[in-house]
Write a protein that holds these residues in place. Sequence first.
Motif, PDB file in Angstrom:
ATOM      1  N   UNK A  76      21.596 -41.685 -26.479  1.00  0.00           N
ATOM      2  CA  UNK A  76      20.872 -42.619 -27.224  1.00  0.00           C
ATOM      3  C   UNK A  76      19.255 -42.536 -26.925  1.00  0.00           C
ATOM      4  N   UNK A  77      19.000 -42.129 -25.716  1.00  0.00           N
ATOM      5  CA  UNK A  77      17.541 -42.015 -25.442  1.00  0.00           C
ATOM      6  C   UNK A  77      16.761 -40.894 -25.901  1.00  0.00           C
ATOM      7  N   UNK A  78      17.650 -39.633 -26.157  1.00  0.00           N
ATOM      8  CA  UNK A  78      17.111 -38.695 -26.841  1.00  0.00           C
ATOM      9  C   UNK A  78      17.206 -38.914 -28.535  1.00  0.00           C
ATOM     10  N   UNK A  79      18.090 -39.723 -29.120  1.00  0.00           N
ATOM     11  CA  UNK A  79      17.699 -40.093 -30.410  1.00  0.00           C
ATOM     12  C   UNK A  79      16.518 -40.855 -30.707  1.00  0.00           C
ATOM     13  N   UNK A  80      16.263 -41.544 -29.633  1.00  0.00           N
ATOM     14  CA  UNK A  80      15.343 -42.623 -29.891  1.00  0.00           C
ATOM     15  C   UNK A  80      14.008 -42.126 -29.872  1.00  0.00           C
ATOM     16  N   UNK A  81      13.801 -40.912 -28.848  1.00  0.00           N
ATOM     17  CA  UNK A  81      12.653 -40.107 -28.810  1.00  0.00           C
ATOM     18  C   UNK A  81      12.536 -39.286 -30.121  1.00  0.00           C
ATOM     19  N   UNK A  82      13.762 -38.651 -30.470  1.00  0.00           N
ATOM     20  CA  UNK A  82      13.357 -37.960 -31.866  1.00  0.00           C
ATOM     21  C   UNK A  82      12.931 -38.722 -32.876  1.00  0.00           C
ATOM     22  N   UNK A  83      13.332 -40.035 -33.168  1.00  0.00           N
ATOM     23  CA  UNK A  83      12.979 -41.001 -34.175  1.00  0.00           C
ATOM     24  C   UNK A  83      11.505 -41.469 -33.985  1.00  0.00           C
ATOM     25  N   UNK A  84      11.093 -41.310 -32.759  1.00  0.00           N
ATOM     26  CA  UNK A  84       9.591 -42.119 -32.322  1.00  0.00           C
ATOM     27  C   UNK A  84       9.660 -43.318 -31.862  1.00  0.00           C
ATOM     28  N   UNK A  85      10.831 -43.722 -31.540  1.00  0.00           N
ATOM     29  CA  UNK A  85      11.053 -45.058 -31.165  1.00  0.00           C
ATOM     30  C   UNK A  85      11.353 -45.600 -29.465  1.00  0.00           C
ATOM     31  N   UNK A  86      11.479 -44.293 -28.705  1.00  0.00           N
ATOM     32  CA  UNK A  86      11.553 -44.254 -27.591  1.00  0.00           C
ATOM     33  C   UNK A  86      10.776 -45.402 -26.708  1.00  0.00           C
ATOM     34  N   UNK A  87       9.748 -45.541 -27.196  1.00  0.00           N
ATOM     35  CA  UNK A  87       8.786 -46.469 -26.207  1.00  0.00           C
ATOM     36  C   UNK A  87       9.083 -47.810 -26.515  1.00  0.00           C
ATOM     37  N   UNK A  88      10.235 -48.226 -27.724  1.00  0.00           N
ATOM     38  CA  UNK A  88      10.473 -49.666 -27.768  1.00  0.00           C
ATOM     39  C   UNK A  88      11.863 -49.837 -27.329  1.00  0.00           C
ATOM     40  N   UNK A  89      12.303 -49.001 -26.650  1.00  0.00           N
ATOM     41  CA  UNK A  89      13.972 -48.878 -26.277  1.00  0.00           C
ATOM     42  C   UNK A  89      14.002 -48.955 -24.848  1.00  0.00           C
ATOM     43  N   UNK A  90      14.689 -49.694 -24.221  1.00  0.00           N
ATOM     44  CA  UNK A  90      15.091 -49.839 -22.735  1.00  0.00           C
ATOM     45  C   UNK A  90      16.670 -49.880 -22.658  1.00  0.00           C
ATOM     46  N   UNK A  91      17.185 -48.811 -21.914  1.00  0.00           N
ATOM     47  CA  UNK A  91      18.549 -48.832 -21.605  1.00  0.00           C
ATOM     48  C   UNK A  91      18.929 -49.080 -20.067  1.00  0.00           C
ATOM     49  N   UNK A  92      19.812 -49.740 -20.111  1.00  0.00           N
ATOM     50  CA  UNK A  92      20.549 -49.929 -18.676  1.00  0.00           C
ATOM     51  C   UNK A  92      22.000 -49.547 -18.596  1.00  0.00           C
ATOM     52  N   UNK A  93      22.192 -48.848 -17.394  1.00  0.00           N
ATOM     53  CA  UNK A  93      23.598 -48.336 -17.149  1.00  0.00           C
ATOM     54  C   UNK A  93      24.326 -49.322 -16.392  1.00  0.00           C
ATOM     55  N   UNK A  94      24.886 -50.337 -16.752  1.00  0.00           N
ATOM     56  CA  UNK A  94      25.557 -51.109 -15.914  1.00  0.00           C
ATOM     57  C   UNK A  94      26.446 -51.895 -16.913  1.00  0.00           C
ATOM     58  N   UNK A  95      27.610 -52.678 -16.223  1.00  0.00           N
ATOM     59  CA  UNK A  95      28.536 -53.506 -16.778  1.00  0.00           C
ATOM     60  C   UNK A  95      27.821 -54.698 -17.800  1.00  0.00           C
ATOM     61  N   UNK A  96      28.156 -54.717 -19.067  1.00  0.00           N
ATOM     62  CA  UNK A  96      27.246 -55.704 -19.743  1.00  0.00           C
ATOM     63  C   UNK A  96      27.691 -57.164 -19.433  1.00  0.00           C
ATOM     64  N   UNK A  97      28.796 -57.347 -18.614  1.00  0.00           N
ATOM     65  CA  UNK A  97      29.145 -58.685 -18.174  1.00  0.00           C
ATOM     66  C   UNK A  97      28.219 -58.898 -16.944  1.00  0.00           C
ATOM     67  N   UNK A  98      27.622 -58.166 -16.395  1.00  0.00           N
ATOM     68  CA  UNK A  98      26.772 -58.247 -15.240  1.00  0.00           C
ATOM     69  C   UNK A  98      25.379 -58.251 -15.416  1.00  0.00           C
ATOM     70  N   UNK A  99      24.951 -57.870 -16.718  1.00  0.00           N
ATOM     71  CA  UNK A  99      23.568 -57.819 -16.812  1.00  0.00           C
ATOM     72  C   UNK A  99      22.729 -59.160 -16.900  1.00  0.00           C
ATOM     73  N   UNK A 100      21.673 -59.045 -16.229  1.00  0.00           N
ATOM     74  CA  UNK A 100      20.562 -59.893 -16.184  1.00  0.00           C
ATOM     75  C   UNK A 100      19.164 -59.404 -16.679  1.00  0.00           C
ATOM     76  N   UNK A 101      18.413 -60.431 -17.140  1.00  0.00           N
ATOM     77  CA  UNK A 101      17.044 -60.172 -17.667  1.00  0.00           C
ATOM     78  C   UNK A 101      16.116 -61.023 -17.404  1.00  0.00           C
ATOM     79  N   UNK A 102      14.835 -60.753 -17.096  1.00  0.00           N
ATOM     80  CA  UNK A 102      13.908 -61.820 -16.722  1.00  0.00           C
ATOM     81  C   UNK A 102      13.457 -62.637 -18.068  1.00  0.00           C
TER      82      UNK A 102
END
Length: 245
Positions: A76-102
């Motif tokens: 996903x990160x490589x494709x985002x970079x190729x599309x020129x949108x990598x600066x607008x995408x953040x990826x988190x390697x964790x269980x979606x059920x435990x994800x928290x965000x500010x």
Amino acid sequence: MNRRRMSRIAHTDHPIAAPLDDSTVRRLLDRALRRGDERVLDLGCGEAPWLLRALDGHPGVTAEGVDLDTEALGKAAREAAALGVGDRLSLHERDAGDFTSPHSFDVVLSVGAAHAFGGLLPTLAAARAHLAPGGTVLIGDGFWEREPAPDIVEMLGEYEDLPSTVDRIVADGWTPVLGHVSTVREWDDYEWSWTGSLAEWALDHPDDPDSGAALEAAAVHRAEWLHGYRGTLGFVTLLLRRTTS
């Protein structure tokens, strides 16, 4: 064969891991991203095909994806970079059920991932925890098009018919503002692509240790679909907003 590797290969030619064609995905995203500057979250994003399409088609959107699959997130990160949108995408390697965000999100996605949360309503509860006031959830899950045989229920798990599925969602405090029931053509395209991509990879890589298992998995899946749940399992994708706080 590792299930994550199998899924990545099977979705080579159909990155959206659900029976939805490109025009349907575009229509759903365009409706969800009406302002064009939304913050979007995908719970269980895999290779983030929904987010990549959202970012590529809406230059003011920012997005975050959560998944446990290291290789999928890397792609996903490589494709985002190729599309020129990598600066607008953040990826988190964790269980979606435990994800928290500010911060909260204007749009929360979870399509075809309800099993990871223990069902449709738990998925909506997880999405709601991240949703900004007035925000939209885009969710997709299965339902029974017709009464299933007992062996189909044993194979696929418990679902309800479409009216009952929607009634449960409404009773949980949500209002559907758009819905799409996958067509037979969308289902057939998805299943032929899933089984065909896996089988083709196996035939092209006969020396890979997973080749035999991949070919067998494709054959088993194809038989289960054609002789089992084709025309019985449906798929509905909904845009939802909160009715109650």
